[in-house]
Design an enzyme around this catalytic site. Structure first.
Site, PDB file in Angstrom:
ATOM      1  N   GLY A 299       0.868  -0.853   0.320  1.00 55.65           N
ATOM      2  CA  GLY A 299      -0.528   0.687  -0.085  1.00 55.65           C
ATOM      3  C   GLY A 299       1.063   1.338  -0.008  1.00 55.65           C
ATOM      4  O   GLY A 299       1.823   1.102  -0.154  1.00 55.65           O
TER       5      GLY A 299
ATOM      6  N   GLY B 158       2.320   2.603   5.772  1.00 51.83           N
ATOM      7  CA  GLY B 158       3.773   2.021   5.778  1.00 51.83           C
ATOM      8  C   GLY B 158       4.300   2.167   6.918  1.00 51.83           C
ATOM      9  O   GLY B 158       4.561   0.918   7.338  1.00 51.83           O
TER      10      GLY B 158
ATOM     11  N   GLU C 172       5.472  -3.517   0.753  1.00 51.02           N
ATOM     12  CA  GLU C 172       5.707  -2.979  -0.529  1.00 51.02           C
ATOM     13  C   GLU C 172       4.889  -2.335  -0.795  1.00 51.02           C
ATOM     14  O   GLU C 172       3.435  -2.038  -1.143  1.00 51.02           O
ATOM     15  CB  GLU C 172       5.177  -4.198  -1.429  1.00 51.02           C
ATOM     16  CG  GLU C 172       5.369  -5.621  -0.964  1.00 51.02           C
ATOM     17  CD  GLU C 172       6.964  -5.751  -1.585  1.00 51.02           C
ATOM     18  OE1 GLU C 172       6.546  -4.903  -2.679  1.00 51.02           O
ATOM     19  OE2 GLU C 172       7.621  -7.030  -1.716  1.00 51.02           O
TER      20      GLU C 172
ATOM     21  N   CYS D  51       0.768   0.397  -9.214  1.00 54.95           N
ATOM     22  CA  CYS D  51       1.968   1.069  -8.192  1.00 54.95           C
ATOM     23  C   CYS D  51       3.247   0.884  -8.960  1.00 54.95           C
ATOM     24  O   CYS D  51       4.074   2.218  -8.236  1.00 54.95           O
ATOM     25  CB  CYS D  51       2.473  -0.151  -7.370  1.00 54.95           C
ATOM     26  SG  CYS D  51       2.497  -1.399  -7.972  1.00 54.95           S
TER      27      CYS D  51
END
Ligand code: NAD
Length: 513
Positions: free
Chosen positions: A197, A202, A219, A253
């Site tokens: 996310g 994070g 990630e 992403c």
């Protein structure tokens, strides 16, 4: 799909966590046939319900069928299949490399599951960023709790329902929830936490993991730049970039975030993008089945505001529809470094072009910002590609391609620094959820060699210890190595042409004699 999206009650979360801990401790998840069975069930959970998943992805993200299959469903199936064919090999214990001192102790590395692991997934690829990770965790012999995104309620509900039907619920569970439920989950100690996310959350996940000393992989995302060389295959570059940005409405992403191009090449590049745009969308891009939609009203407003506030010039698209959360593929040229489009990860179908006067100016800009998840370059010139790759840092470095590398089997997928830590897909995913447990079994006769370790300590024992350890080092260097002076490998070419000239001269002399 008509099922209501009901969050898992907090007291149930507690019960599920405890149940999984007990079942994991029983050893049920460890035997290879058990893991294989669950993996096959996971594959059929997806395969039997492809149509239902296509429908939920359309409901959550307005996903065209081709994107649902190509970006989520099919790559997930491929990942499970490849994991199935290799995980037994990955799970085998390994012998340590031979060492004259220690091999008699029979040192081995046991591949052990980490325990009950937590996978927190984002909305943008609700299957590909959930199911292959589940496969890795199961293949490694763990118990798994998955927390998919609350922003894709239809897909999350379907996943939760099917998981109950197809998988062993005493070891694999889906928790439905948002911030409160995830915060509750983060109170527990985990064998591993894998979060995918944004970086802001994070940091919260990493801090929560630190509190319970649970290992964490992150990630994350970031602004992935694209360097365009004037010597690129222009048509191919334009096609692949426009596709990489429009797919899933830019909510990827590793989507190309912005373009860096030499000022005097910008207009030619824009023309190529316009040609691709006309080719891709002979009707409207908003026509049914052509473009994904933004995931939520909030996401639409954020991206739409970026578009409204840019000082660049829109040269493609710019069309939006608030009611359906639609933003068309959009290209904005003459974007300055201080423009709002350069202030955050766009995560929408807008492609800003930032012209520069030199490649060094572009490199300086990229290197002054967070390490991105990907750096892209479009060029046919290997020296140009090497200059970009050798002088930047990022999760991955891609030439002449966009967004498909996370699905390329055998390549690790992960960021670096602010774009993340840890790697997954294939064996890298298996390794993430595996503890390398060092082990040895030392025979009694070894004390004939290692008896010097026991007191009373004496000079003779110190000498014996020295003979045993004896770290022989390489010869002392005369000085530091010479620095590389050139970024380009001109010296290699010079040597090549010199050798060619000498060989030519030699052949001439031979033919005269
Ligand atoms: P999201 O809103 O779906 O959130 C991701 C997960 O975090 C969800 O499961 C959500 O419930 C949870 N979450 C949200 N707030 C939380 C909180 N306060 N505490 C604990 N958990 C919380 O997705 P997102 O974050 O908007 O995802 C987009 C970002 O993810 C982008 O930056 C994108 O680049 C990045 N991303 C990275 C990868 C990768 O593999 N590196 C893949 C996809 C997306």
């Amino acid at each position: 799909m008509t099922d209501q999206f009901v969050f898992t009650p907090l007291d149930e979360i507690e019960k599920i966590y405890n149940e999984l801990k007990v079942t994991f401790a029983s050893g049920k998840s460890r035997p290879i046939p058990y893991r294989r069975y669950q993996l096959i069930q996971l594959a059929y959970m997806l395969k039997d319900n492809i149509k239902l998943f296509e429908d939920t992805l359309a409901a959550d993200l307005g996903r065209p069928q081709l994107e649902a299959r190509m970006l989520d469903i099919d790559p997930s199936l491929v990942e499970i299949k490849l994991t199935l064919s290799s995980f037994e090999k990955w799970a085998k214990q390994e012998s340590a490399p031979f060492s004259i001192n220690f091999s008699a102790m029979r040192p081995v590395i046991r591949k052990e599951p980490k325990g009950v692991v937590l996978i927190i997934s984002p909305f943008n690829y609700p299957l590909f960023l959930t199911i292959p990770l589940m496969a890795s965790a199961i293949a490694a012999g763990n118990a798994v709790i998955i927390k998919p995104s609350e922003n894709t309620p239809a897909t999350t509900t379907l996943l939760a329902n099917l998981a109950e039907k197809y998988l062993d619920t005493s070891l694999i569970r889906v928790i439905k929830g948002g911030v409160t439920e995830t915060t509750k989950l983060l109170e527990y100690t985990w064998g591993h936490i894998l979060y995918t996310g944004g970086g802001k959350i994070g940091k919260l996940i990493a801090a929560a993991g630190a509190k319970t000393l649970s290992p964490v992989s992150l990630e994350l995302g970031g602004k992935s730049p694209v360097f365009i060389d004037s010597k690129c295959d222009l048509k191919m570059a334009a096609k692949r970039l426009l596709w990489g940005k429009a797919a899933n409405a830019g909510q990827t992403c590793v989507a190309p975030d912005y373009i860096i191009v030499q000022q005097d090449f910008q207009d030619k590049f824009v023309e190529a993008l316009q040609e691709s745009y006309r080719e891709f969308y002979p009707d409207k891009a908003s026509a049914p089945g052509q473009m994904s939609r933004l995931v939520s009203q909030q996401a639409f407003n954020r991206v739409n505001n970026l578009l409204k506030n840019t000082n660049g010039t829109i040269v493609i698209g710019g069309d939006t529809d608030e009611g359906t959360k639609y933003i068309g593929p959009t290209v904005v040229k003459d974007v300055k470094p201080e423009d709002c489009l350069m202030s955050e990860e766009i995560f929408g179908p807008i492609l800003p072009i930032m012209p520069v006067n030199s490649i060094d100016e572009g490199l300086a800009y990229v290197n002054a910002h967070d390490h991105p998840l990907s750096v892209y370059v479009f060029s046919q010139d290997s020296a140009y590609k090497a200059t970009i790759f050798d002088n930047t840092q990022s999760g991955s470095a891609m030439a002449n391609e966009t967004i498909i590398h996370p699905a390329v089997y055998g390549l690790p997928f992960g960021g670096t620094g602010p774009s993340g830590s840890g790697y997954h897909t294939g064996k890298y995913g298996f390794d993430m959820f595996t503890h390398l447990r060092s082990s040895l079994d030392s025979p009694g006769w070894l004390d004939m060699l290692l008896g010097f370790r026991y007191p009373p300590y004496t000079t003779a024992k110190i000498k014996a210890m020295g003979r045993f350890m004896n770290p022989s080092l390489p010869a002392r260097p005369k000085g530091p190595p010479e620095e590389r002076v050139s970024r380009h490998s001109w010296s290699k070419w010079f040597t090549f042409f010199l050798a060619l000239a000498l060989a030519g001269g030699l052949m001439k002399r031979q033919s005269k004699t």
